[in-house]
Enzyme design. Sequence first.
Site, PDB file in Angstrom:
ATOM      1  NE  ARG A 233     -23.046 -23.813 -44.094  1.00 19.64           N
ATOM      2  CZ  ARG A 233     -22.525 -24.380 -43.014  1.00 19.64           C
ATOM      3  NH1 ARG A 233     -21.674 -23.693 -42.260  1.00 19.64           N
ATOM      4  NH2 ARG A 233     -22.841 -25.623 -42.679  1.00 19.64           N
ATOM      5  CG  ASP A 257     -14.389 -20.045 -39.371  1.00 19.13           C
ATOM      6  OD1 ASP A 257     -13.157 -20.191 -39.515  1.00 19.13           O
ATOM      7  OD2 ASP A 257     -15.169 -20.996 -39.169  1.00 19.13           O
ATOM      8  CG  HIS A 294     -15.980 -23.556 -42.846  1.00 24.14           C
ATOM      9  ND1 HIS A 294     -16.846 -23.477 -43.906  1.00 24.14           N
ATOM     10  CD2 HIS A 294     -16.728 -23.964 -41.801  1.00 24.14           C
ATOM     11  CE1 HIS A 294     -18.066 -23.831 -43.524  1.00 24.14           C
ATOM     12  NE2 HIS A 294     -18.006 -24.133 -42.232  1.00 24.14           N
TER      13      HIS A 294
END
Length: 331
Positions: A233, A257, A294
Amino acid sequence: MEILAFGVQADERPLIERAFRGHHEVRCLDVFLNADTAPIAAGHEIICTSVNCDLGHQVLQTLATGGTQMVAQRSTGFNNIDLAVADRLAMTVARVSYYSPYAVAEFAWTLAMAVNRRIVRASTRTRDFDFRLEGLMGRDMYGRTAGVLGTGKIGEAFARIAHGFGMRLLGWDVAENPECMRLGMRYVPKEQLLAESDVISLHVPLMPETQHLIDAAALKSMKDDAILVNSSRGGLIDTAALVTELRAGRFTGVGLDVYEAEAGLFFLDKSLQAIEDDTLARLVTFPNVLVTSHQAYYTQEAVGQIVEATLKNVLDYRAGRRSENVLVPRS
């Protein structure tokens, strides 16, 4: 019953439609749920959301007013959902508590190796028929130290790959994982892990306690030539502090990411727009930084498992059953 699914990617849509066929109708939307799009859900008892949807107080209130009684989130993370408000509105919330840990762990190592071996720079050069090796030297992973912050299933999978490289393993978590210890992992304080590790990978959930887990002090304690990877996250890293360290010429590479202000950017085409986020705009200019959108979870196996678990959550809700995936139970 028609279920409304928000934030559905093109590759994801046929998997969702195939899984729900014979159970419930599902209408897939490529738009994300937010205050502007929430009224679309009026009349739908069940909606399906992704991690970049906004399920804060205002959106949940709009959903409840429109008749929504269940939110089925297609992700493990749920920091985008105000659970207290959902509970107050008697709204059931479920998530996907498990899917392939290998998808994320393998991608985390993809990021680490890409920045270590300068793959993006090399690929850009060869497209211009520039085949020089200058500036492309990387390092062997064998014999170096991998630090794993968060040693659940994904962290364990990451550690197994590191073990395959022949790396020394350091771990940090609230509970020790026996499988990681069998690989030779030694659990140490976070400060020691950061100071001694050559590759540091984050695999903890985002909670108030882990917000900016990697802050300015943590970044300064890391080796100048360390590799930092975040496929968990964005809020785990203080991005402004990271930019400061990168400007000082630190770190062999950083693979991200996720990004702490990714909502409204990631999963969308912004190529023809000016990016107003100065921190992100600066971040992507560093030659030793690789930012992806992501996508660590985005494999056929993982997405298939996510869709099947989401369908099960919906069927459980309709049947009045409760599972480990339920965050806010049916009242």
